[in-house]
Design an enzyme around this catalytic site. Structure first.
Site, PDB file in Angstrom:
ATOM      1  N   SER A 171       0.803  -1.151   0.081  1.00 20.12           N
ATOM      2  CA  SER A 171       0.071  -0.108   0.093  1.00 20.12           C
ATOM      3  C   SER A 171       0.929   1.236   0.065  1.00 20.12           C
ATOM      4  CB  SER A 171      -0.970   0.178   1.197  1.00 20.12           C
ATOM      5  OG  SER A 171      -1.694   1.243   1.448  1.00 20.12           O
ATOM      6  N   GLU A 173       0.226   3.587   1.708  1.00 22.72           N
ATOM      7  CA  GLU A 173       0.232   4.319   2.850  1.00 22.72           C
ATOM      8  C   GLU A 173       1.689   3.997   3.595  1.00 22.72           C
ATOM      9  OE1 GLU A 173      -2.189   5.974   4.730  1.00 22.72           O
ATOM     10  OE2 GLU A 173      -3.398   6.297   2.777  1.00 22.72           O
ATOM     11  N   TYR A 194      -2.264   0.234  10.385  1.00 24.69           N
ATOM     12  CA  TYR A 194      -2.550  -0.405   9.065  1.00 24.69           C
ATOM     13  C   TYR A 194      -1.291  -0.381   8.335  1.00 24.69           C
ATOM     14  CZ  TYR A 194      -3.848  -0.965   4.151  1.00 24.69           C
ATOM     15  OH  TYR A 194      -3.776  -1.402   2.700  1.00 24.69           O
TER      16      TYR A 194
END
Length: 382
Positions: A171, A173, A194
């Protein structure tokens, strides 16, 4: 096994591996098959002639809506030999109960299905929710990936000569507060439980590739959306609200940070990049992105403007939707994927937004029929 299935739900996870297992078709195993990416990847692999097996979690509610259109209920296979029916020849997607928190189920299905490719897409993937349930997020996203990698490794050690190509869903992120543009060599600085868990899964994958020689790839995918996106993700939350407001079912939309900037692409384009990674001679890690970023406010402008509305008349800022640690700007550098994989996105930002709004207006119209008939309440979107 599930007790049964109605005609519209892919609810019964099969416990019997079909006879086609011994066919020359390539076999793929997907975790997270019922999610946005899993559904698009399944369609893509079926179009390539694959046999696809998906691992699904037990749930009290049906959660297979995204794949119902490609699921064939085995009870509907007619004739004395159902395996020879025309429907059976199209029935190349099979579901099995398993969970990334249960190593035994992962190993059992690897041993039974004998896949050529494994795509680990399953996750607790909501960034804001990960602050509320950090332990669970870590257990599924980070340790879950480790369990699957170890299951693949131990499976291969028990089946000499077999090969499995493994894809780990990363990801953007993971980059967090690191300034853009972000590429494969950009340092990670995660800003949520996460993102931290995804970093761990990334490095577990690298470690198993280097330590055990697994053909294991990380796909660092930047934000990818579609009409199948979960309704609690900001892009779909916006387009759902646009549809409902336009049809008269809703008046306000509550959001958090409108200045956050993301590199948004179409999920249907991105699953092709996943597959391409596993078709290379050597395993590697790739950033997949459009290389173009937009703020949440820009997304609002396009979505509301497309239907002739002004977003400022409807959007209310609610501090409850602000994260404890924000990620300001994510913009990918996908030059490696373009050069090595020959991949590039097909759907642009505005086309993506319009695609999502069109689908959600159609959905709102169907809801309006039910509301007018008294079968449901026109509930405000949370």
């Amino acid at each position: 096994m599930a007790a049964g299935s109605n005609g519209n739900e892919a609810s019964a996870a099969t416990e019997v591996v079909p006879s086609s297992l011994n066919s020359p078709r390539p076999i793929a195993l997907i975790t997270g098959i019922t999610g946005q990416d899993g559904s698009y990847l399944t369609e893509f692999l079926l179009s390539k002639g694959y046999e696809v097996h998906g691992l699904i979690r037990r749930s009290s509610n049906f959660n297979t809506q995204r794949i119902n259109h490609i699921y064939i209920d085995p009870h509907k296979l007619k004739g004395p030999d159902p395996s020879s029916s025309p429907a059976a020849s199209r029935n190349r997607m099979f579901l099995h109960y398993a969970d990334l928190t249960d190593s035994s189920s992962l190993r059992r299905w690897l041993d039974t299905i004998l896949p050529d490719e494994v795509y680990n897409l399953a996750a607790q993937s909501h960034v804001a929710v990960s602050f509320e349930i950090p332990d669970y997020t870590s257990d599924v996203v980070a340790t879950g990936a480790l369990r699957l990698l170890e299951s693949v490794r131990s499976h291969l050690s028990s089946f000499p000569g077999r090969q499995i190509r493994y894809y780990q869903a990363g990801s953007s992120e993971m980059f967090g507060s690191t300034p853009p543009p972000q590429s494969e060599i950009t340092p990670f600085h995660p800003r949520s439980p996460y993102a931290v868990a995804k970093c761990a899964a990334h490095w577990y994958t690298v470690n198993y590739r280097e330590a055990y020689g697994l053909f294991a790839c990380n796909g660092i995918l930047f934000n990818h959306e579609s009409p199948r996106r979960g309704e609690n993700f900001v892009t779909r939350k916006i387009t759902r609200a646009v549809g409902r407001i336009k049809i008269g079912l809703q008046s306000k939309l509550y959001l958090g940070n409108l200045s956050a900037s993301r590199d948004w692409g179409f999920a249907g384009d991105y699953v092709e990049a996943m597959w391409l990674m596993l078709q290379q001679e050597k395993p590697d890690d790739y950033v997949v992105a459009t290389e173009d970023s937009h703020t949440v406010e820009e997304f609002l402008e396009v979505a509301f403007g497309y239907v002739g509305l002004k977003w400022r008349d409807h959007v209310v800022i609610d501090k409850r939707y602000l994260r404890p640690a924000e990620v300001d700007n994510l913009k990918g550098d996908a030059s490696k994927a373009k050069k090595v994989l020959g991949w590039k996105p097909k759907v642009g930002f505005e086309e993506l937004v319009r695609m999502m709004v069109d689908e959600d207006i159609a959905l709102a119209k169907r809801e309006k029929v039910l509301v007018d008939a008294g079968y449901m309440d026109a509930q405000q979107q949370p």
